[in-house]
Motif scaffolding. Structure first.
Motif, mmCIF file in Angstrom:
data_model
loop_
_atom_site.group_PDB
_atom_site.id
_atom_site.type_symbol
_atom_site.label_atom_id
_atom_site.label_comp_id
_atom_site.label_asym_id
_atom_site.label_seq_id
_atom_site.Cartn_x
_atom_site.Cartn_y
_atom_site.Cartn_z
ATOM 1 N N VAL A 1 6.961 5.896 10.181
ATOM 2 C CA VAL A 1 5.721 5.860 9.860
ATOM 3 C C VAL A 1 5.071 6.696 9.087
ATOM 4 O O VAL A 1 4.045 6.480 7.948
ATOM 5 C CB VAL A 1 4.760 5.700 11.128
ATOM 6 N N ARG A 2 5.387 8.181 8.841
ATOM 7 C CA ARG A 2 4.591 8.845 7.774
ATOM 8 C C ARG A 2 5.055 8.952 6.726
ATOM 9 O O ARG A 2 4.354 9.002 5.764
ATOM 10 C CB ARG A 2 5.210 10.267 8.569
ATOM 11 N N GLN A 3 6.507 8.624 6.499
ATOM 12 C CA GLN A 3 6.904 8.088 5.149
ATOM 13 C C GLN A 3 6.113 6.966 4.462
ATOM 14 O O GLN A 3 5.995 6.884 3.440
ATOM 15 C CB GLN A 3 8.393 7.787 5.356
ATOM 16 N N VAL A 4 6.008 5.854 5.455
ATOM 17 C CA VAL A 4 4.965 4.480 4.759
ATOM 18 C C VAL A 4 3.774 4.926 4.386
ATOM 19 O O VAL A 4 3.271 4.948 3.286
ATOM 20 C CB VAL A 4 5.093 3.589 5.830
ATOM 21 N N ARG A 5 3.071 6.014 5.298
ATOM 22 C CA ARG A 5 1.614 6.408 4.826
ATOM 23 C C ARG A 5 1.775 7.463 3.565
ATOM 24 O O ARG A 5 0.848 7.119 2.959
ATOM 25 C CB ARG A 5 1.250 7.160 6.202
ATOM 26 N N LYS A 6 2.840 8.064 3.496
ATOM 27 C CA LYS A 6 2.859 9.169 2.342
ATOM 28 C C LYS A 6 3.171 8.250 0.868
ATOM 29 O O LYS A 6 2.347 8.504 0.044
ATOM 30 C CB LYS A 6 3.811 9.847 2.754
ATOM 31 N N GLN A 7 3.843 7.181 1.267
ATOM 32 C CA GLN A 7 4.106 6.349 0.130
ATOM 33 C C GLN A 7 2.993 5.614 -0.218
ATOM 34 O O GLN A 7 2.709 5.234 -1.462
ATOM 35 C CB GLN A 7 5.274 5.482 0.257
ATOM 36 N N ARG A 8 2.164 5.302 0.768
ATOM 37 C CA ARG A 8 1.084 4.384 0.239
ATOM 38 C C ARG A 8 -0.276 5.144 -0.321
ATOM 39 O O ARG A 8 -0.771 4.750 -1.287
ATOM 40 C CB ARG A 8 0.419 3.779 1.961
ATOM 41 N N THR A 9 -0.285 6.375 0.268
ATOM 42 C CA THR A 9 -0.918 7.382 -0.354
ATOM 43 C C THR A 9 -0.663 7.741 -1.863
ATOM 44 O O THR A 9 -1.514 7.663 -2.834
ATOM 45 C CB THR A 9 -1.194 8.534 0.250
ATOM 46 N N ARG A 10 0.633 7.909 -2.056
ATOM 47 C CA ARG A 10 0.993 7.987 -3.452
ATOM 48 C C ARG A 10 0.659 6.873 -4.368
ATOM 49 O O ARG A 10 0.248 7.147 -5.478
ATOM 50 C CB ARG A 10 2.474 8.411 -3.449
ATOM 51 N N GLN A 11 1.028 5.783 -3.948
ATOM 52 C CA GLN A 11 0.816 4.413 -4.801
ATOM 53 C C GLN A 11 -0.989 4.449 -4.920
ATOM 54 O O GLN A 11 -1.273 3.928 -6.121
ATOM 55 C CB GLN A 11 1.168 3.260 -4.165
ATOM 56 N N ALA A 12 -1.790 4.859 -3.924
ATOM 57 C CA ALA A 12 -3.108 4.692 -4.182
ATOM 58 C C ALA A 12 -3.466 5.670 -5.407
ATOM 59 O O ALA A 12 -4.296 5.510 -6.260
ATOM 60 C CB ALA A 12 -3.876 4.917 -3.002
ATOM 61 N N LEU A 13 -2.773 6.827 -5.274
ATOM 62 C CA LEU A 13 -3.085 7.897 -6.668
ATOM 63 C C LEU A 13 -2.795 7.283 -7.896
ATOM 64 O O LEU A 13 -3.416 7.238 -8.924
ATOM 65 C CB LEU A 13 -2.376 8.997 -6.109
ATOM 66 N N LEU A 14 -1.649 6.396 -7.919
ATOM 67 C CA LEU A 14 -1.128 6.224 -9.308
ATOM 68 C C LEU A 14 -1.976 5.109 -9.635
ATOM 69 O O LEU A 14 -2.330 4.939 -10.825
ATOM 70 C CB LEU A 14 0.121 5.645 -9.025
ATOM 71 N N ASP A 15 -2.274 4.110 -8.689
ATOM 72 C CA ASP A 15 -3.285 2.840 -8.811
ATOM 73 C C ASP A 15 -4.470 3.297 -9.621
ATOM 74 O O ASP A 15 -5.136 2.822 -10.398
ATOM 75 C CB ASP A 15 -3.455 2.071 -7.805
ATOM 76 N N ALA A 16 -5.211 4.282 -8.778
ATOM 77 C CA ALA A 16 -6.386 4.987 -8.998
ATOM 78 C C ALA A 16 -6.530 5.528 -10.793
ATOM 79 O O ALA A 16 -7.252 5.507 -11.479
ATOM 80 C CB ALA A 16 -7.016 5.875 -8.263
ATOM 81 N N ALA A 17 -5.351 6.252 -10.828
ATOM 82 C CA ALA A 17 -5.302 6.871 -12.165
ATOM 83 C C ALA A 17 -5.032 5.719 -13.086
ATOM 84 O O ALA A 17 -5.691 5.832 -14.372
ATOM 85 C CB ALA A 17 -3.988 7.928 -12.098
ATOM 86 N N LEU A 18 -4.201 4.850 -13.029
ATOM 87 C CA LEU A 18 -4.095 3.636 -13.938
ATOM 88 C C LEU A 18 -5.280 3.078 -14.133
ATOM 89 O O LEU A 18 -5.560 2.894 -15.440
ATOM 90 C CB LEU A 18 -2.993 2.930 -13.586
ATOM 91 N N GLU A 19 -6.308 2.816 -13.167
ATOM 92 C CA GLU A 19 -7.498 2.223 -13.517
ATOM 93 C C GLU A 19 -8.379 3.068 -14.264
ATOM 94 O O GLU A 19 -9.112 2.481 -15.279
ATOM 95 C CB GLU A 19 -7.981 1.572 -12.163
ATOM 96 N N LEU A 20 -8.619 4.372 -13.700
ATOM 97 C CA LEU A 20 -9.263 5.211 -14.615
ATOM 98 C C LEU A 20 -8.798 5.335 -16.225
ATOM 99 O O LEU A 20 -9.749 5.737 -17.083
ATOM 100 C CB LEU A 20 -9.274 6.592 -13.877
#
Length: 249
Positions: free
Chosen positions: A7-26
């Motif tokens: 579960v921790r790994q899934v959450r970590k991966q989800r947060t990492r993807q959120a950072l990538l998505d946010a950066a790409l949008e910006l």
């Protein structure tokens, strides 16, 4: 309650993807060298300190974006490499595939086009390395074709680089065509207030029509360029002696 490792790994991966998505949008509106860590974490909805659990710095995040963006480009190149048929068929489908993938993943292609010569060295190096991988794959394909009989390894490499550079330039031109709509409240050439609903619809329709026309011009030019490359390839060996003589002078 303590979370399981999975579960921790899934959450970590989800947060990492959120950072990538946010950066790409910006990065739709600015370059990576001007993007701040706090901007990214704010857009991703996480605390700034949490950023460092995923990336040591913004340059590393940029390299991760390169890897993600090249996923789109790899799919495009695989589709082009798998094509068969005569030269005109391959050229036509290749250009159509480029246009399709640019429209499906514009943010990825825009990021690569901007940062290929951008201000973050690690990202420039990562993009160059990925493109070099495409060149090596294409060298392998070209070397196996009958048209390459008698060509040196250097000549095949130069031809592969020409194809890859043509692909990137075509993708960039399509991006520029599709983002050519007016960005202000008034269309500079019309004298029409684009903030009104009726006038705004007319401006948007006109911009869409102009963008579609410009893209058709770009695609037709890309097909012509590929045909010129193909024509030059067929006659390269017979012209090589004269060119080598000129190079020695």
């Amino acid at each position: 309650m303590e979370l399981s490792g999975g579960v921790r790994q899934v959450r970590k991966q989800r947060t990492r993807q959120a950072l990538l998505d946010a950066a790409l949008e910006l990065l739709e509106q600015q370059s990576l060298s001007s993007l701040g860590l706090r901007e990214v974490t704010r857009a991703a909805g996480i605390a700034p300190a949490a950023f460092y659990r995923h990336f040591p710095d913004m340059a590393t995040l940029g390299v991760a974006l390169v890897e993600a963006s090249f996923g789109s480009l790899r799919a495009m190149v695989r589709e082009i490499r798998a094509q068969g048929g005569d030269v005109d068929d391959v050229i036509g489908r290749s250009v159509d595939v480029i246009a399709q993938h640019v429209h499906e993943q514009p943010a990825h292609f825009r990021f690569l086009a901007r940062e290929r010569h951008g201000g973050v060295a690690a990202v420039r190096v990562a993009i160059a390395a990925e493109l070099d991988g495409f060149v090596r794959d294409l060298v392998e394909d070209l070397s196996a074709q009958p048209e390459s009989a008698g060509w040196s390894a250097t000549e095949v490499r130069v031809l592969a680089e020409l194809y890859v550079n043509h692909t990137m330039l075509t993708a960039t031109a399509i991006l520029e065509a599709t983002t050519g709509e007016p960005r202000l409240g008034v269309d500079p050439g019309s004298g029409v207030d684009a903030t009104s609903s009726h006038a705004g619809a007319e401006v948007r329709a006109g911009a869409d029509s102009a963008a579609r026309y410009e893209e058709r011009v770009i695609l037709n030019a890309a097909r012509m360029q590929l045909r010129l490359i193909s024509l030059g390839r067929r006659h390269w060996l017979e012209e090589r002696p004269a060119i080598e003589e000129q190079d020695r002078e």
